[in-house]
Design a protein around this motif. Structure first.
Motif, PDB file in Angstrom:
ATOM      1  N   TRP A  96      22.338  12.573  56.145  1.00 12.24           N
ATOM      2  CA  TRP A  96      21.167  13.017  55.553  1.00 12.24           C
ATOM      3  C   TRP A  96      19.918  12.732  56.152  1.00 12.24           C
ATOM      4  O   TRP A  96      18.674  13.458  56.000  1.00 12.24           O
ATOM      5  N   ARG A 201      12.373  12.879  58.245  1.00 13.12           N
ATOM      6  CA  ARG A 201      13.040  12.403  57.009  1.00 13.12           C
ATOM      7  C   ARG A 201      13.040  10.757  57.025  1.00 13.12           C
ATOM      8  O   ARG A 201      12.750  10.135  57.996  1.00 13.12           O
ATOM      9  N   CYS A 203      14.491   7.419  54.682  1.00 12.86           N
ATOM     10  CA  CYS A 203      15.528   6.987  53.605  1.00 12.86           C
ATOM     11  C   CYS A 203      15.042   5.479  53.073  1.00 12.86           C
ATOM     12  O   CYS A 203      15.030   4.853  54.075  1.00 12.86           O
ATOM     13  N   VAL A 216       9.839   5.793  44.943  1.00  9.35           N
ATOM     14  CA  VAL A 216       9.591   7.219  44.509  1.00  9.35           C
ATOM     15  C   VAL A 216       7.949   7.568  44.424  1.00  9.35           C
ATOM     16  O   VAL A 216       7.526   8.693  44.697  1.00  9.35           O
ATOM     17  N   ASP A 226      10.908  16.771  48.317  1.00 10.45           N
ATOM     18  CA  ASP A 226      12.271  17.271  48.317  1.00 10.45           C
ATOM     19  C   ASP A 226      12.718  15.603  48.264  1.00 10.45           C
ATOM     20  O   ASP A 226      13.920  15.260  48.823  1.00 10.45           O
ATOM     21  N   ILE A 227      12.340  14.583  47.265  1.00 11.07           N
ATOM     22  CA  ILE A 227      12.772  13.346  47.269  1.00 11.07           C
ATOM     23  C   ILE A 227      13.980  13.394  45.985  1.00 11.07           C
ATOM     24  O   ILE A 227      14.081  14.020  45.083  1.00 11.07           O
ATOM     25  N   THR A 228      15.069  12.700  46.390  1.00 12.84           N
ATOM     26  CA  THR A 228      16.391  12.758  46.021  1.00 12.84           C
ATOM     27  C   THR A 228      16.942  11.112  45.826  1.00 12.84           C
ATOM     28  O   THR A 228      16.556  10.524  46.762  1.00 12.84           O
ATOM     29  N   MET A 229      17.658  10.934  44.993  1.00 13.33           N
ATOM     30  CA  MET A 229      18.229   9.429  44.753  1.00 13.33           C
ATOM     31  C   MET A 229      19.646   9.899  44.692  1.00 13.33           C
ATOM     32  O   MET A 229      20.389  10.750  44.109  1.00 13.33           O
ATOM     33  N   PHE A 230      20.486   8.994  45.603  1.00 14.50           N
ATOM     34  CA  PHE A 230      21.959   9.210  45.764  1.00 14.50           C
ATOM     35  C   PHE A 230      22.730   7.700  45.346  1.00 14.50           C
ATOM     36  O   PHE A 230      22.171   6.899  45.750  1.00 14.50           O
TER      37      PHE A 230
END
Length: 261
Positions: A96, A201, A203, A216, A226-230
């Protein structure tokens, strides 16, 4: 990184595989011995054997496999100075962050060096990793390991509190990875370190939802998009071959079940 020769030599770092749960690094030093519940081995007996060899113990109690180190094996065998990232997280984060050969990357903090080794292998000699660790003893130990493993030209390790003092580079890196107790305090510093003329990017690795919420918020305030959490999960499976029952035996079992109804 590690030795690329076919055979083990004195001074090589090898991985001793005893069981899936018992894997350890070993620096081959003739004159020393390895003792475990799987037997007794002389380092001198391991010199000259091909990597991947199965070696029986001198007292007949078992055997070991002598393996060439890889970042994956190092993650499984390394001495833990901190909690570490494991293979599922490392692979996902590397993908990512779009880390590839030639990438320039920042990592904070270094910890036990699990992620560092995988990144160093991925970026190769054409890339560079700036790694930061606020704990001086851990930084010194990691620096010693990086040198021993042939990574000194790829990794620059700095003892530094990046949340307070920031990073040592600006407008330089393609990706930033933060494994910190309070990553939100390093977001603005990370923004300065990222390249300004190309897509980049970041992380942040956090185990607690409270940390995620604050991070966040900081990312939004700093203009990141484009902030996402996984959440990554690894589910091992044991595979065994079971011989099928004869048809007549299966029929008999069904008949008995019908009779009991």
């Amino acid at each position: 990184m590690w030795s690329s020769a076919r055979d083990v030599a004195a001074g090589d770092l090898v991985i001793i595989w005893q069981t899936r749960e018992l894997i350890q690094p070993l620096l081959i030093t003739p004159g020393k011995d390895l003792n475990s519940r799987f037997g007794y081995y002389r380092h001198a007996d391991l010199v000259g054997i091909p990597y991947g060899s199965k070696v029986g113990s001198r007292n007949g109690k078992g055997f070991i496999h002598v393996l060439r180190p890889t970042p994956e094996l190092w993650t499984m065998a390394l001495p833990h100075r901190t909690q570490i990232l494991y293979l599922a997280d490392i692979a996902f984060i590397t993908s990512w962050l779009d880390i590839k050969r030639g990438s320039s990357v920042i990592e904070a903090g270094t910890g036990s060096g699990s992620f560092s080794h995988s990144v160093a292998r991925t970026i190769g000699s054409a890339g560079h990793l700036w790694s930061y660790e606020f704990h001086e003893a851990r930084a010194n130990k990691a620096r010693e390991e990086f040198s021993l493993h042939g990574m000194a030209d790829i990794v620059t390790l700095t003892h530094r509190n990046v949340c307070k003092d920031g990073f040592t580079v600006e407008d330089t890196v393609d990706a930033v990875f933060l494994d910190l107790p309070a990553p939100w305090d390093a977001i603005e510093h990370a923004k300065k370190a990222l390249k300004k003329n190309s897509p980049t990017r970041i992380c942040c690795f956090s185990p607690c939802m409270e940390q995620v919420l604050r991070t966040v918020s900081a990312l939004n305030d700093s203009g990141f998009t484009d902030i996402t959490m996984f959440e990554t999960l690894l589910r091992p499976h044991e595979v065994h071959q079971i011989s099928p029952q004869p048809l007549t035996q299966a029929v008999e079992k069904l008949k008995k079940l019908e009779q009991k109804r």
